[in-house]
Scaffold this active site. Structure first.
Site, PDB file in Angstrom:
ATOM      1  N   ASP A   1     -11.052  -4.012  13.199  1.00 28.18           N
ATOM      2  CA  ASP A   1      -9.603  -3.949  13.025  1.00 28.18           C
ATOM      3  C   ASP A   1      -8.924  -3.377  14.260  1.00 28.18           C
ATOM      4  O   ASP A   1      -9.582  -2.826  15.153  1.00 28.18           O
ATOM      5  CB  ASP A   1      -9.238  -3.130  11.767  1.00 28.18           C
ATOM      6  CG  ASP A   1     -10.103  -1.879  11.581  1.00 28.18           C
ATOM      7  OD1 ASP A   1     -10.776  -1.476  12.549  1.00 28.18           O
ATOM      8  OD2 ASP A   1     -10.097  -1.309  10.484  1.00 28.18           O
TER       9      ASP A   1
ATOM     10  N   ASN B   1      -8.835   6.656   0.486  1.00 27.36           N
ATOM     11  CA  ASN B   1      -8.303   5.867  -0.637  1.00 27.36           C
ATOM     12  C   ASN B   1      -9.201   4.665  -0.930  1.00 27.36           C
ATOM     13  O   ASN B   1      -8.762   3.701  -1.539  1.00 27.36           O
ATOM     14  CB  ASN B   1      -6.868   5.413  -0.328  1.00 27.36           C
ATOM     15  CG  ASN B   1      -6.804   4.481   0.882  1.00 27.36           C
ATOM     16  OD1 ASN B   1      -7.825   4.198   1.513  1.00 27.36           O
ATOM     17  ND2 ASN B   1      -5.614   4.018   1.215  1.00 27.36           N
TER      18      ASN B   1
ATOM     19  N   HIS C   1     -10.356   2.494   1.150  1.00 27.63           N
ATOM     20  CA  HIS C   1     -10.184   1.276   1.948  1.00 27.63           C
ATOM     21  C   HIS C   1     -11.456   0.985   2.743  1.00 27.63           C
ATOM     22  O   HIS C   1     -12.255   1.878   3.025  1.00 27.63           O
ATOM     23  CB  HIS C   1      -8.936   1.338   2.846  1.00 27.63           C
ATOM     24  CG  HIS C   1      -8.999   2.276   4.004  1.00 27.63           C
ATOM     25  ND1 HIS C   1      -7.902   2.991   4.434  1.00 27.63           N
ATOM     26  CD2 HIS C   1      -9.989   2.626   4.859  1.00 27.63           C
ATOM     27  CE1 HIS C   1      -8.236   3.716   5.486  1.00 27.63           C
ATOM     28  NE2 HIS C   1      -9.498   3.515   5.761  1.00 27.63           N
TER      29      HIS C   1
ATOM     30  N   GLU D   1      -6.507  -2.109   2.453  1.00 29.76           N
ATOM     31  CA  GLU D   1      -5.999  -1.019   1.639  1.00 29.76           C
ATOM     32  C   GLU D   1      -6.074  -1.391   0.153  1.00 29.76           C
ATOM     33  O   GLU D   1      -6.319  -2.557  -0.190  1.00 29.76           O
ATOM     34  CB  GLU D   1      -4.540  -0.733   2.037  1.00 29.76           C
ATOM     35  CG  GLU D   1      -4.354  -0.317   3.500  1.00 29.76           C
ATOM     36  CD  GLU D   1      -4.672   1.167   3.745  1.00 29.76           C
ATOM     37  OE1 GLU D   1      -5.553   1.735   3.081  1.00 29.76           O
ATOM     38  OE2 GLU D   1      -4.018   1.747   4.634  1.00 29.76           O
TER      39      GLU D   1
HETATM   40  C1  F6R Z   1     -12.590   1.757  11.036  1.00 29.75           C
HETATM   41  C2  F6R Z   1     -11.985   1.464   9.779  1.00 29.75           C
HETATM   42  C3  F6R Z   1     -11.744   2.420   8.661  1.00 29.75           C
HETATM   43  C4  F6R Z   1     -12.593   3.696   8.670  1.00 29.75           C
HETATM   44  C5  F6R Z   1     -12.150   4.635   7.558  1.00 29.75           C
HETATM   45  C6  F6R Z   1     -12.888   5.938   7.614  1.00 29.75           C
HETATM   46  O1  F6R Z   1     -12.671   0.618  11.875  1.00 29.75           O
HETATM   47  O2  F6R Z   1     -11.650   0.359   9.651  1.00 29.75           O
HETATM   48  O3  F6R Z   1     -11.915   1.768   7.437  1.00 29.75           O
HETATM   49  O4  F6R Z   1     -13.951   3.368   8.516  1.00 29.75           O
HETATM   50  O5  F6R Z   1     -10.779   4.861   7.645  1.00 29.75           O
HETATM   51  O6  F6R Z   1     -12.467   6.636   8.740  1.00 29.75           O
HETATM   52  P1  F6R Z   1     -13.251   7.944   9.237  1.00 29.75           P
HETATM   53  O7  F6R Z   1     -14.602   7.467   9.625  1.00 29.75           O
HETATM   54  O8  F6R Z   1     -12.468   8.420  10.425  1.00 29.75           O
HETATM   55  O9  F6R Z   1     -13.268   8.888   8.101  1.00 29.75           O
END
Ligand code: F6R
Length: 256
Positions: free
Chosen positions: A78, A147, A149, A154
């Site tokens: 992403d 959440n 995701h 989301e």
């Molecule tokens: C990363 C991504 C997100 C993260 C998620 C967890 O490319 O797409 O889904 O994997 O937000 O983030 P962290 O690892 O910072 O807790």
């Protein structure tokens, strides 16, 4: 490294480690084995804090000659809309700092969504086409948002969603606030691989560490499979593994 046995009676093989470093080592071992069997493997990469130890371990194995990414290909999940590639908050800049600055993966085979593309729909179609042309992802690393995701899918994202432009939840923007300079807003939109796109990877390896992920992990594993909990859709994959530390696993006992 020996792997802990998966927890019983969960819909996804789930291994709990005392220290996130153990998960990073186990997944680095798996990647090393994959790359020695198939040096041209296609890797799906995530940003965020969760995969940092894995990336550090991988970089160390490349430095010492145990692993080579010289024939591999990568696709990141992403990117924020509107950020230049060299903006420090961009995922391209993150990957340069976390991994690409230290490994031998050729720049022309590191694939990113372009957050500055004028036509987001065309950019997402281009990305899906590049993924197909590369033969799809062999091995995908994922984190989970608080959440639940997955990538920037989301709550509310359907399991068959494809790469597309999405709006970010306030909770997600707040979690990513520390990655941006204090005088700058976290972008409100992103381009993300869809859940359907991600579920096509041949192997999914998901990590979650820390108490802030415990509720999302519980909902993903023990609640119903539904779009409001994007990580619950990972249960549909035939080769998915979840690696947790003790804190992220704390809500998994039936009476937690
Ligand atoms: C990363 C991504 C997100 C993260 C998620 C967890 O490319 O797409 O889904 O994997 O937000 O983030 P962290 O690892 O910072 O807790």
């Amino acid at each position: 490294m020996s792997r802990p046995a998966p927890l019983p009676q969960l819909p996804v093989p789930t291994r709990v480690v005392s220290d996130p470093r153990r998960a990073a080592l186990a997944l680095a071992d798996e990647l090393e084995a994959l790359l020695s069997r198939r040096p041209e493997a296609v890797l799906g990469l995530a940003t965020g804090h969760t995969p940092l130890l894995l990336y550090r371990e991988l970089a160390e194995r490349v430095r010492t000659g145990r692993v080579s990414l010289a024939r591999a290909t990568s696709f990141n999940l992403d990117e924020y809309v509107g950020l230049a590639a060299d903006h420090p908050g961009s995922f391209r800049a993150f990957m340069a700092r976390a991994l690409f600055g230290e490994v031998d993966l050729p720049p022309e085979r590191r694939h990113f969504l372009c957050g500055e593309a004028r036509d987001a729909r065309a950019e997402c179609a281009r990305y899906e086409a590049s993924l197909s042309a590369a033969g799809g992802v062999d091995w995908q690393v994922l984190g989970i948002g608080r959440n639940a995701h997955i990538a920037f899918n989301e709550p509310g994202s359907p399991s068959d969603s494809r790469t597309r432009r999405v709006e970010l939840c306030e909770e997600t923007r707040a979690a990513n606030r520390p990655d941006f300079p204090p005088d700058e807003e976290v972008p409100g939109e992103a381009l993300t691989m869809g859940l359907g796109t991600i579920l096509e990877a041949r192997r999914l390896r998901v990590m979650a560490f820390g108490a802030s992920k415990a509720a999302a992990v519980r909902a993903a594993l023990l609640g119903p499979r539904r779009d409001e909990v994007p990580a619950s859709h990972l249960r549909a994959h035939p080769d998915v593994e979840l690696w947790l530390d003790v804190d992220a696993a704390m809500a998994l006992s039936p009476n937690a």
